[in-house]
Structures are given as structure tokens and as C-alpha cells.
Motif scaffolding. Structure first.
Motif, PDB file in Angstrom:
ATOM      1  N   ARG A  22       0.821  -1.222   0.000  1.00 48.56           N
ATOM      2  CA  ARG A  22       0.000   0.000   0.000  1.00 48.56           C
ATOM      3  C   ARG A  22       0.850   1.266   0.000  1.00 48.56           C
ATOM      4  O   ARG A  22       0.405   2.326  -0.405  1.00 48.56           O
ATOM      5  N   ARG A  52      -6.648  -3.383  14.650  1.00 43.66           N
ATOM      6  CA  ARG A  52      -5.721  -3.236  13.504  1.00 43.66           C
ATOM      7  C   ARG A  52      -6.417  -3.649  12.214  1.00 43.66           C
ATOM      8  O   ARG A  52      -6.277  -2.997  11.193  1.00 43.66           O
ATOM      9  N   GLU A  54      -9.447  -3.364  11.629  1.00 45.25           N
ATOM     10  CA  GLU A  54     -10.342  -2.249  11.273  1.00 45.25           C
ATOM     11  C   GLU A  54      -9.555  -1.129  10.575  1.00 45.25           C
ATOM     12  O   GLU A  54      -9.956  -0.609   9.538  1.00 45.25           O
ATOM     13  N   SER A  55      -8.380  -0.817  11.140  1.00 45.68           N
ATOM     14  CA  SER A  55      -7.619   0.305  10.558  1.00 45.68           C
ATOM     15  C   SER A  55      -7.091  -0.055   9.157  1.00 45.68           C
ATOM     16  O   SER A  55      -6.823   0.827   8.360  1.00 45.68           O
ATOM     17  N   TRP A  56      -6.981  -1.338   8.853  1.00 51.51           N
ATOM     18  CA  TRP A  56      -6.546  -1.731   7.507  1.00 51.51           C
ATOM     19  C   TRP A  56      -7.741  -1.907   6.565  1.00 51.51           C
ATOM     20  O   TRP A  56      -7.596  -2.382   5.430  1.00 51.51           O
ATOM     21  N   GLY A  57      -8.941  -1.632   7.101  1.00 54.09           N
ATOM     22  CA  GLY A  57     -10.142  -1.753   6.269  1.00 54.09           C
ATOM     23  C   GLY A  57     -10.626  -3.188   6.131  1.00 54.09           C
ATOM     24  O   GLY A  57     -11.325  -3.528   5.165  1.00 54.09           O
ATOM     25  N   LEU A  58     -10.274  -4.055   7.105  1.00 55.76           N
ATOM     26  CA  LEU A  58     -10.630  -5.475   6.961  1.00 55.76           C
ATOM     27  C   LEU A  58     -11.664  -5.949   7.990  1.00 55.76           C
ATOM     28  O   LEU A  58     -11.973  -7.145   8.045  1.00 55.76           O
ATOM     29  N   ASP A  60     -14.902  -5.443   8.223  1.00 58.27           N
ATOM     30  CA  ASP A  60     -16.134  -5.987   7.623  1.00 58.27           C
ATOM     31  C   ASP A  60     -15.890  -7.373   7.050  1.00 58.27           C
ATOM     32  O   ASP A  60     -16.743  -8.259   7.138  1.00 58.27           O
ATOM     33  N   LYS A  61     -14.697  -7.554   6.481  1.00 57.67           N
ATOM     34  CA  LYS A  61     -14.372  -8.881   5.931  1.00 57.67           C
ATOM     35  C   LYS A  61     -14.277  -9.908   7.070  1.00 57.67           C
ATOM     36  O   LYS A  61     -14.702 -11.050   6.925  1.00 57.67           O
ATOM     37  N   ALA A 110      -6.136  -9.964   0.938  1.00 56.52           N
ATOM     38  CA  ALA A 110      -6.003  -8.515   1.146  1.00 56.52           C
ATOM     39  C   ALA A 110      -4.626  -8.038   0.678  1.00 56.52           C
ATOM     40  O   ALA A 110      -4.492  -6.964   0.074  1.00 56.52           O
ATOM     41  N   ALA A 114      -3.812  -5.465  -2.363  1.00 54.61           N
ATOM     42  CA  ALA A 114      -3.037  -4.225  -2.191  1.00 54.61           C
ATOM     43  C   ALA A 114      -1.896  -4.134  -3.206  1.00 54.61           C
ATOM     44  O   ALA A 114      -1.191  -3.124  -3.265  1.00 54.61           O
ATOM     45  N   GLU A 304       2.722  -4.004  11.521  1.00 55.47           N
ATOM     46  CA  GLU A 304       2.553  -2.554  11.345  1.00 55.47           C
ATOM     47  C   GLU A 304       3.835  -1.806  11.739  1.00 55.47           C
ATOM     48  O   GLU A 304       4.305  -0.931  11.011  1.00 55.47           O
TER      49      GLU A 304
END
Ligand SMILES: Cc1cc2nc3c(=O)[nH]c(=O)nc-3n(C[C@H](O)[C@H](O)[C@H](O)COP(=O)(O)OP(=O)(O)OC[C@H]3O[C@@H](n4cnc5c(N)ncnc54)[C@H](O)[C@@H]3O)c2cc1C
Length: 656
Positions: A22, A52, A54-58, A60-61, A110, A114, A304
Motif C-alpha cells: 500500500r 488493527r 479495522e484500521s486496515w479496512g478489513l 467488515d471482511k 487482502a 493491495a 505494522e
């Protein structure tokens, strides 16, 4: 040429690849597995791990994997249970327990999404060096030829048996022995209320709801009972579940869906996680007993931290080595307190310390305090914030304090709480103070040390069975007062290594060595907490005389020494401590008389009792004796019996 090659594509590798990709780096992600792929691991993710994702946008997955959120925790100590809801971490109020088959596939996808290039069924055989710098990997796809790939950095996210760590010879530290073996399986029709833990009679049971309405239920036994457990895996498992009141009935009414999975290969270690052209992340760099249920969440955090450090180095924003050193420090800072708590205490499955149980008992009915304690276990609350003297006294009230004092609460607290370094024993200060007093030291010591010398000659050396030809390490050797006694025992065939951090003190020792013509004495200027020069199994006796209690990190020191001792090696700790019995009235006078001495002496005096306890806990095969009205103690410990690690077998999969 890639910017980064990541070896291993699970909880540590995929997030590292994702975060670097990313940031625009060209990343190759390889794994010998093909995903979806299961692995031996239960799979609870703590709140901070979920944060973490959540902060990576995962997030919901993760939720779409269809495993229920876990808010409630119950710990049943046999005698009573505590139940509560740990406080949220950055707004995350629940943990999750998704099957690795699904979680790891989600992470790999994921990373690919990316922009990372993925090669599955690809086994890394070695790393490629250019001089002392790693510049790539050698590996092969299943059935294919061996090929080389190059990168600016190679990242080992390849688990506890890391090929990368072995190839670069990553230094291990703070190692602790394996403490337990763990077995788990999946059950249908067993309702689980949040995360349930049962602990009694040197056994542990844990249960959590996972995907598809299944319950993941595991048990742990002390490693010493591995053979007994394996004699009949199913019977041992069920007998352990039977000890878990309330859960046993539910399990008996349920149905086991798969075979048992278990392992006794559960080492505890940290590894130096970086060097020229390489880095380690996840279990490859730091492995601990799974009782912590934190390997996955820790891997996320470290991915991270590492990606940030690598970005800083590759982009030229920071010196790469400094950025990676900061990664190591941050990892250790975040994990050390819990590591210590589990590897010296909880994961041993020994009865919890009576002092600690006293505290836990006092929590009953105090829901906010229970929730905070549970918060420690899920990494939401720092250990020190709960298990501190102040907090314990506050929680337990006056009567509890009385009871706790009787059970030596302070000693328990000092084990569990984060080791705080009093300002007076910060190495730079100790060094400056001893350098300053060195000119007066010989005179002062003539008054102060005769007792100790007598004790060493008459008792310590005979009890040690020190023999001619042995190698002795005298840590904090000062002006070399112990040298004549030790050398008399080991003779001219033996070797003596004196270590001290104050150069002026070491100069006095050197003068003594030269004046006596001793040829078998080596003097090392260095910090006793950092004995990097010691080879594994290279010394017979480690000798700490008035030095152990002022080490900033005593556990780390014990760890280093444990590795450096030969089989049959011994450790000696001699320290002053406050008088006991009627002689206690002398203690204020002693403190007063210390006013002219380096301030570390006062710290030594205060920390000595817990230091002795620490030695005896880490080296169970030890003997503690007091002298001079309890004001001086000697602990002589034998290095741990060998053979235990060697007897740990491969993971067992018992048929249904
Ligand atoms: C019984 C048990 C229960 C556990 N329970 C929990 C829990 O509840 N919660 C929790 O957070 N943690 C738990 N853990 C710990 C957790 O499983 C690990 O911390 C976590 O899997 C570490 O992830 P990782 O990516 O570092 O390594 P791994 O998951 O071990 O992944 C390493 C990957 O590297 C690949 N690899 C290795 N060598 C090579 C090579 N030479 N070439 C190519 N690929 C290679 C492997 O195929 C693998 O896919 C448990 C562990 C055990 C054993």
C-alpha cells in the motif's frame, strides 16, 4: 528486483506485505502452503488485533467470516469464578475467534488486493548473501527448479521454525523453557458464553465460539506430564474437561466434529529481528506460550511496526538500522510484561501464587476492578496498571492488606508487575558512582568485606563443589576481591572471567591480577545485563556477589546465564538484605550508614529479598540460606536438568 520479499503469508507475513504494497513498494509474498490452508493454532484475536484489522479496512471482511463477536470473559479458578467484560480498546468492544483456514485466506487476499505478488506452494530454502548483507532468497515452487529472487530486504514471517532466522543466525534472548502442551478440537451443539477459561489442579481448559456454530475447546497440561497425556489423548482431554464445572455437561451433550490437534513444541523466546538486508516478524521473531492467545494480535501489531520501520529505511527518511532497532524496542516494550507474567507464572499451570489469589478473591463483587483485570488478559490494560502495589492495596482495603502482608503480597507484586528500574540502579549512574569511589574502595572494603570473604571460603566454595579446571564468571567483580578464593579452587587450569561496568574498579582488579601474576583471569568492561560475549554452555559457575539485586533486568540476566551455563553448571547469588527477627531494629541504622555509599547499595538492600525469590523461581533446583541474622543470603542454583526440550516430540494428531 523487489523492494521486499516476505517469506510466510499468514498473520505476520500477509499484513506486512499488504502495508508495504500500500505504500507503493514492489513486494513478493511467498509461502509453501496454498490458501485456504489451516494451521495448528486456535485463533482468538484480541481487541487490539481487531482494531488493527479495522484500521486496515478489513473489519467488515472479518465479520463476514461469520464468527460471533466475543465480549464476555469468564475465568473459573475452581474455588470461584470471575466474569466480566474487558474495557474497549480504541472503540473496539469485542474479540473474534475465526478459523485460521478463513482468517489466513482473508489476509492473503487482502495483501494481493493491495498489489503484493503472491507465490503459493513455494518453499524458501536459503537466503542469498552479498558479503554480510542479505540480498535475496533461494527457493522452488513444488516440482520446479531452485531459483533466486532479489530484494532490498528479505522478511522472515515464516513462523517459529523460521528458515530465514536460521540462515541469518538471529540471536535469541529471554528464552524460557516450554511450560505446557496444548490440545484442541471443535464441537457442535456446545453453546459457549463468550471466552471461558477453567483453571485448577494444574490443568487449563479454554472454550470460545467460532465459525459455523462450532466451539473451539482446548486443554493444557504441564509439559512434565506430556507422556501421561499422550498415553490416551481422548481420555486425557475428556478427563480435563470434566474438571471444568458447567462446561463438562455441555460438552458431554455435544458432538466432536474433528480429530484432536495438539503440540508440545511451545518454546518461549525473543529473537533479534533485524540485520543487514533482513528482518523477522511474527513467531519468527518472538514466540510465546499460546495461553496468552496473543500470537495473532501480536503479529498484526509487529507487521505494522515493521512496515513503518522498513518504509522509513527504504525511503531514506531514517537510517534503516535505527528504524529497525526502534521496531525491536517497540515490540519488546509492548510485550515484555505479559511475556514475563505468563512465562514465569501463569503458563506453568502451577497453582497461582496465594498472594495473587488473595487479590483476585478480593475483587469479587467489584465489577469494574474485575473488568480491568480481564482487560490485562486481553491486552486492553497494561499489567502495571492493575497489578501494582498501590492498586492492590486500594482494591483490597485494610483487612485485605493485613491478609496480604501475611502472605507477602509485595513479593508477589514484584514478580508480576513490570520490572521498574529505580533511578539509583540505572547502569550509567552505577558506573559513575563506582568510578568516583574507586580510589577509596580498597580501604572501605577492608572494613566491609571480611564477613563475606569468610563465608565464601568456608561455605560457598565447598557447597559449590568448585573444581580445578572449571570456568567461573564473576559478574560485578569490582576490584577483584573474590579472585583469590575462586582461583584457589579452580587452580591454574581453570579460567576466571571478571565483568564490571566501572572502568576504575576494573583497573583495581587489573592491578591485583598483575601483582599476583594470575594468567588465567580475563577482565571484561561491560554491563552485567548484556553479556553478549558469552558462548552457550561455556561456563561452569556464574558468581554474583553483591551485584545481582542491582541489575536493571534480573530475569534477562538469569536467562543469559542459564544459556551460558554448561550442563551441571551452577549459579551463586550473594546479597545483603534487611535484618530479620529482633535484629530488625538495626535496619534504620544500616540505611543511615549507606548514605556515604553509592546509592545502588540502598536499592540492592531493598531489592535483595525479591531477587532471591526470583532466582529460586527461575532455577527450581536451588538452595537458599541466610546468614548473620538474615542480613546476608546465599542462593546456589544448579542449571536446569537437560533433556526436557529434546524429549518434545512432533505435534500429534490423534485419530477420532
Ligand atoms: C496450540 C496453539 C494455539 C494457539 N492459539 C492462539 C490463539 O488463540 N490466539 C492467538 O493469537 N495465537 C494463538 N496461537 C499462536 C499463533 O498461532 C501464532 O502466533 C501465529 O500463527 C503466528 O503467525 P505467523 O504468521 O508469525 O506464523 P505462522 O502462522 O506459523 O505462519 C508461517 C508461514 O510461513 C510459511 N513458511 C514457513 N517456512 C517456509 C519456507 N521455508 N518457505 C515458504 N514458506 C514458509 C508456513 O507455511 C506458514 O504459512 C496458538 C498457537 C498454537 C500452537
Amino acid at each position: 528486483m523487489y523492494d521486499a520479499i516476505v517469506v510466510g503469508a499468514r498473520c505476520a507475513g500477509s499484513p506486512t506485505a499488504l502495508l508495504l504494497a500500500r505504500k507503493g513498494y514492489r513486494v513478493l509474498l511467498v509461502d509453501r502452503a496454498r490458501f485456504p490452508s489451516d494451521t495448528m493454532s486456535t485463533h482468538y484475536i484480541h481487541h487490539h488485533g481487531v482494531g488493527r484489522l479495522e484500521s486496515w479496512g478489513l473489519l467488515d471482511k472479518l465479520k463476514a467470516l461469520n464468527c460471533p463477536p466475543i465480549r464476555k470473559f469468564t475465568i473459573d479458578f475452581g474455588e470461584f469464578a470471575l466474569a466480566g467484560v474487558p474495557p474497549p480498546v480504541n472503540g473496539i468492544e469485542a474479540g473474534y475467534c475465526p478459523r485460521r483456514l478463513l482468517l489466513d485466506k482473508m489476509l492473503v487476499d487482502a495483501a494481493v488486493g493491495a498489489g503484493a505478488e503472491l507465490r503459493e506452494d513455494f518453499t524458501v530454502q536459503d537466503v542469498v548473501f552479498d558479503a554480510d548483507r542479505v540480498v535475496g532468497i533461494l527457493g522452488r515452487a513444488a516440482g520446479g527448479p531452485v531459483i533466486a529472487e532479489k530484494a532490498r530486504i528479505v522478511i522472515g514471517a515464516d513462523g517459529m521454525h523460521s528458515r530465514v532466522a536460521r540462515a541469518v543466525n538471529a540471536r535469541e534472548y529471554w528464552r524460557r523453557p516450554t511450560l505446557e502442551c496444548a490440545y484442541y478440537t471443535y464441537w457442535s451443539n456446545v453453546p459457549i458464553d463468550g471466552f471461558e477459561v477453567y483453571r485448577s489442579n494444574r490443568r487449563m481448559v479454554f472454550a470460545a465460539p467460532t465459525n459455523d456454530g462450532l466451539a473451539c475447546i482446548g486443554v493444557a497440561w504441564p509439559i512434565a506430564e506430556l507422556a501421561a497425556y499422550r498415553a490416551n489423548v481422548e481420555a486425557s482431554y475428556l478427563a480435563t474437561i470434566d474438571q471444568a464445572r458447567g462446561l463438562a455437561e455441555r460438552v458431554r451433550a455435544g458432538r466432536r466434529e474433528v480429530q484432536f490437534v495438539g503440540t508440545a513444541k511451545l518454546p518461549n523466546y525473543y529473537r533479534r529481528p533485524f540485520g543487514p538486508g533482513w528482518a523477522l516478524v511474527g513467531d519468527a521473531g518472538f514466540h510465546k506460550d499460546p495461553t496468552t492467545a496473543s500470537g495473532i494480535s501480536d503479529a498484526f501489531r509487529d507487521a505494522e511496526l515493521l512496515a513503518t520501520a522498513i518504509d522509513a529505511g527504504l525511503s531514506g527518511a531514517r537510517d534503516p538500522a535505527r528504524a529497525l532497532a526502534e521496531y525491536e524496542r517497540a515490540r519488546n516494550r509492548e510485550t515484555r510484561a505479559l511475556y514475563k507474567l505468563y512465562t514465569t507464572h501463569i503458563s506453568s499451570l502451577e497453582p497461582l501464587m496465594p498472594e495473587f489469589m488473595e487479590y483476585v478473591r478480593a475483587l469479587r463483587g467489584n465489577q469494574p476492578a474485575i473488568d480491568r483485570l480481564l482487560g490485562v488478559l486481553v491486552g486492553a490494560v497494561p499489567v502495571g496498571a492493575v497489578v501494582s502495589t498501590r492498586n492492590m492495596v486500594f482494591t483490597m482495603g485494610v483487612r485485605g492488606v493485613g491478609r496480604a502482608l501475611r502472605t507477602r503480597l509485595s513479593r508477589a507484586v514484584s514478580f508480576i508487575a513490570r520490572e521498574r528500574t529505580p533511578p539509583s540502579i540505572v547502569p550509567a549512574r552505577v558506573r559513575a558512582e563506582y568510578n568516583r569511589i574507586a580510589p577509596m574502595f580498597l580501604l572501605g572494603s577492608a572494613l566491609l568485606f571480611p564477613h563475606r570473604a569468610r563465608l565464601i571460603v568456608r561455605e560457598v566454595i565447598p557447597r559449590l563443589g568448585l573444581k580445578g579446571g572449571e570456568t567461573v564468571l564473576d559478574v560485578g567483580c569490582g576490584a577483584g576481591h573474590n579472585f583469590p578464593h575462586l582461583l584457589a579452587a579452580i587452580g591454574s587450569q581453570g579460567n576466571l572471567i571478571g565483568v564490571d561496568l566501572a572502568e576504575n574498579m576494573l583497573a583495581l582488579a587489573r592491578r591485583r591480577v598483575e601483582a599476583n601474576g594470575w594468567r588465567n583471569v580475563a577482565l571484561v568492561l561491560g554491563n552485567a545485563n548484556d553479556l553478549d560475549f558469552l558462548q552457550p554452555q561455556s561456563i561452569d559457575v556464574a558468581f554474583y556477589s553483591l551485584s545481582f539485586a542491582i541489575l536493571p533486568d534480573r530475569l534477562a540476566a538469569l536467562d543469559t546465564v542459564a544459556r551460558a551455563l554448561k550442563p551441571g553448571g551452577r549459579l551463586v547469588v550473594i546479597d545483603w538484605q534487611p535484618f530479620s527477627g529482633w535484629w530488625r531494629v538495626m535496619n534504620p541504622l544500616i540505611y543511615l550508614s549507606m548514605s556515604g555509599l553509592p546509592s545502588s547499595n540502598t536499592a540492592l538492600f531493598k531489592r535483595a529479598p525479591e531477587s532471591a525469590a526470583l532466582v529460586t523461581q527461575v532455577f527450581p533446583n536451588s538452595e537458599y540460606r541466610e546468614h548473620y541474622a538474615g542480613s546476608l543470603y546465599v542462593v546456589i542454583a544448579a542449571s536446569a536438568p537437560l533433556g526436557l526440550q529434546a524429549s518434545l516430540n512432533e505435534p500429534v494428531h490423534a485419530p477420532r
